[in-house]
Design an enzyme around this catalytic site. Structure first.
Site, PDB file in Angstrom:
ATOM      1  N   HIS A 157       0.872  -1.175   0.000  1.00 58.43           N
ATOM      2  CA  HIS A 157       0.000   0.000   0.000  1.00 58.43           C
ATOM      3  C   HIS A 157       0.909   1.225   0.000  1.00 58.43           C
ATOM      4  CE1 HIS A 157      -3.710  -2.129   1.971  1.00 58.43           C
ATOM      5  NE2 HIS A 157      -3.168  -2.837   0.995  1.00 58.43           N
ATOM      6  N   GLU A 192       1.075   3.815   1.794  1.00 64.62           N
ATOM      7  CA  GLU A 192       1.580   4.179   3.121  1.00 64.62           C
ATOM      8  C   GLU A 192       2.756   3.296   3.527  1.00 64.62           C
ATOM      9  OE1 GLU A 192      -1.598   3.459   2.186  1.00 64.62           O
ATOM     10  OE2 GLU A 192      -2.972   4.072   3.766  1.00 64.62           O
ATOM     11  N   CYS A 250      -5.938   1.745   5.945  1.00 69.65           N
ATOM     12  CA  CYS A 250      -6.556   0.497   6.384  1.00 69.65           C
ATOM     13  C   CYS A 250      -5.964   0.112   7.743  1.00 69.65           C
ATOM     14  CB  CYS A 250      -6.308  -0.596   5.344  1.00 69.65           C
ATOM     15  SG  CYS A 250      -4.600  -1.190   5.306  1.00 69.65           S
ATOM     16  N   CYS A 293      -2.118  -0.497   7.619  1.00 67.21           N
ATOM     17  CA  CYS A 293      -1.336   0.733   7.487  1.00 67.21           C
ATOM     18  C   CYS A 293      -1.417   1.585   8.752  1.00 67.21           C
ATOM     19  CB  CYS A 293      -1.795   1.520   6.260  1.00 67.21           C
ATOM     20  SG  CYS A 293      -1.423   0.658   4.716  1.00 67.21           S
TER      21      CYS A 293
END
Length: 143
Positions: free
Chosen positions: A47, A49, A77, A80
């Site tokens: 992701h 992040e 999420c 993260c």
């Protein structure tokens, strides 16, 4: 946030879900910037992040990013959000809320849990309409 949105747009052009992130130091200098790379890296944890946290930690040679701030186009999420906590980021700024998959203001609300080691200052809704529009358009084209 403008640079995070540009990263999200680039991710969409690459066929990735359009989420972008930028990590800056206390003076606002960019340390790392990226979009989602789960497909291109064949990595479900890539992701935006996670990518910028890993890059910043490597660049700074530190596991803690205490004086750093993260700008991301979508509410992180739970995975993260936990990484943000472990990295000890100072502030989190995000664009669109994620009622289905978010882990900050929605879902498990990681930073509000008694087991959370560190909760950054959190500010949501930055360029929310533009961030949400990128996601809606991406998924509309895919259907």
């Amino acid at each position: 946030m403008a640079q995070a949105l540009a990263e999200a747009e680039a991710a969409a052009r690459a066929g990735e879900v359009p989420v972008g992130a930028v990590l800056v130091d206390a003076k606002g200098a960019v340390i790392a910037a990226a979009g989602n790379r789960t497909r291109s890296d064949n990595d479900p944890t890539a992701h935006a992040e996670m990518v910028v946290i890993r890059a910043a930690a490597a660049k700074l040679g530190a596991e803690r990013l205490n004086d750093c701030d993260l700008y991301v186009t979508l509410e992180p999420c739970p995975m993260c959000a936990q990484a943000i906590s472990f990295a000890r980021l100072r502030r989190l700024y995000y664009g669109a809320a994620d009622a289905k998959g978010g882990g900050v203001e929605n879902g498990p609300r990681i930073f509000a849990q008694s087991t959370c080691h560190h909760a950054p200052e959190t500010y949501g809704g930055l360029d929310e309409s533009r961030a949400a529009a990128l996601l809606k358009e991406f998924f509309k084209r895919r259907r």
